[in-house]
Design a protein around this motif. Sequence first.
Motif, PDB file in Angstrom:
ATOM      1  N   ILE A   1       0.848  -1.190   0.000  1.00 39.12           N
ATOM      2  CA  ILE A   1       0.000   0.000   0.000  1.00 39.12           C
ATOM      3  C   ILE A   1       0.885   1.242   0.000  1.00 39.12           C
ATOM      4  CG2 ILE A   1      -1.917  -1.149   1.164  1.00 39.12           C
ATOM      5  CD1 ILE A   1      -1.046   0.120   3.771  1.00 39.12           C
ATOM      6  N   SER A   2       0.296   2.400  -0.273  1.00 38.55           N
ATOM      7  CA  SER A   2       1.093   3.626  -0.349  1.00 38.55           C
ATOM      8  C   SER A   2       1.612   4.022   1.028  1.00 38.55           C
ATOM      9  CB  SER A   2       0.237   4.767  -0.912  1.00 38.55           C
ATOM     10  OG  SER A   2      -0.759   5.154   0.018  1.00 38.55           O
ATOM     11  N   ALA A   3       2.659   4.840   1.040  1.00 43.16           N
ATOM     12  CA  ALA A   3       3.261   5.290   2.294  1.00 43.16           C
ATOM     13  C   ALA A   3       2.252   6.048   3.144  1.00 43.16           C
ATOM     14  CB  ALA A   3       4.481   6.168   1.991  1.00 43.16           C
ATOM     15  N   ALA A   4       1.449   6.905   2.517  1.00 44.16           N
ATOM     16  CA  ALA A   4       0.472   7.701   3.261  1.00 44.16           C
ATOM     17  C   ALA A   4      -0.639   6.831   3.846  1.00 44.16           C
ATOM     18  CB  ALA A   4      -0.128   8.770   2.351  1.00 44.16           C
ATOM     19  N   ALA A   5      -0.935   5.719   3.179  1.00 43.16           N
ATOM     20  CA  ALA A   5      -2.030   4.860   3.625  1.00 43.16           C
ATOM     21  C   ALA A   5      -1.780   4.276   5.011  1.00 43.16           C
ATOM     22  CB  ALA A   5      -2.264   3.732   2.626  1.00 43.16           C
ATOM     23  N   TYR A   6      -0.501   4.063   5.360  1.00 42.81           N
ATOM     24  CA  TYR A   6      -0.198   3.512   6.682  1.00 42.81           C
ATOM     25  C   TYR A   6      -0.704   4.438   7.783  1.00 42.81           C
ATOM     26  CZ  TYR A   6       2.773  -0.086   4.627  1.00 42.81           C
ATOM     27  OH  TYR A   6       3.217  -1.170   3.915  1.00 42.81           O
TER      28      TYR A   6
END
Length: 290
Positions: free
Chosen positions: A122-127
């Motif tokens: 998943i994207s970095a921001a999604a974490y």
Amino acid sequence: MAITVNRKICVAPIPGRTGTYGYVPSLAAGIVFCVLFGLSMLLHTFTSIRYRTWWQLVFMVGALCEVLGWAGRAWSHSCPYQTTPYLLQICTLIIAPTFFTAGVYVILGRLIRSFGRGVSPISAAAYLYIFCTADVVSLVIQAVGGGMAAVAFQQNPPKSTANGTHIMVAGILFQLASIIVFVSLFIVVIFRALKSKGEVLTQRRIQWIIAAMVLSVVLIVIRSIYRTIELLQGWSGYLITTERYFIALDGAMMFGAVGVFNIARPGWANTTNKDSDFEGENQVEMADRS
């Protein structure tokens, strides 16, 4: 004849009368942890300002919550029956780990940017969005349950805390499940990085920050397991009425979880972007040497 204690005011310990905790909280432990978390809070504030890693302030806020919580316990040493310091330490010590995990989520996002987007499912921001949302939900559940149980326990005579306790346990287990999912994704990121970005992992600062993340998460998981077992035993159970376990498995664990990032600075996680935290630290260090 039973002694009725006014829980709205400070009443000194009464021989033979059990306090809200089941013991009289240690003044020494309260002071020591206030100092330790206070020092960590000041160091995180200093490095956030010095290296312009403003997001690192989440660790400072978490450490501040710990200071308030342990101050409440120190207060309870003289006023073991009073409701105010008891509720202060319950609320703040429940909230604090949420800020520490939020910091870990941000650090992983920085690492993903260093390794390359392809290493993560998943994207970095999604974490940050996904797991912080899960932490907030967990926090709300724990707060509702804790409030219900605390109010019931402090009635004269005490009422059943079962419903509130079960809700609190559900919140902690939800948070624990969220952390386990995060750890699974973290392992995937590291393994993929080893295959595609092995040279980045040879950097000493990256190795230190990964080790710090692992240690912090392990300590938070240990604390969560302890609190779950503690609450399942009930508000008059062995664990919750024995302070040494709280000192070792909550206070010490949480200090390690936040203090490790005073050694391995969170800004080390991003090494590739010209506007990265790593570059900001290098610029400050170069200015110091010139």
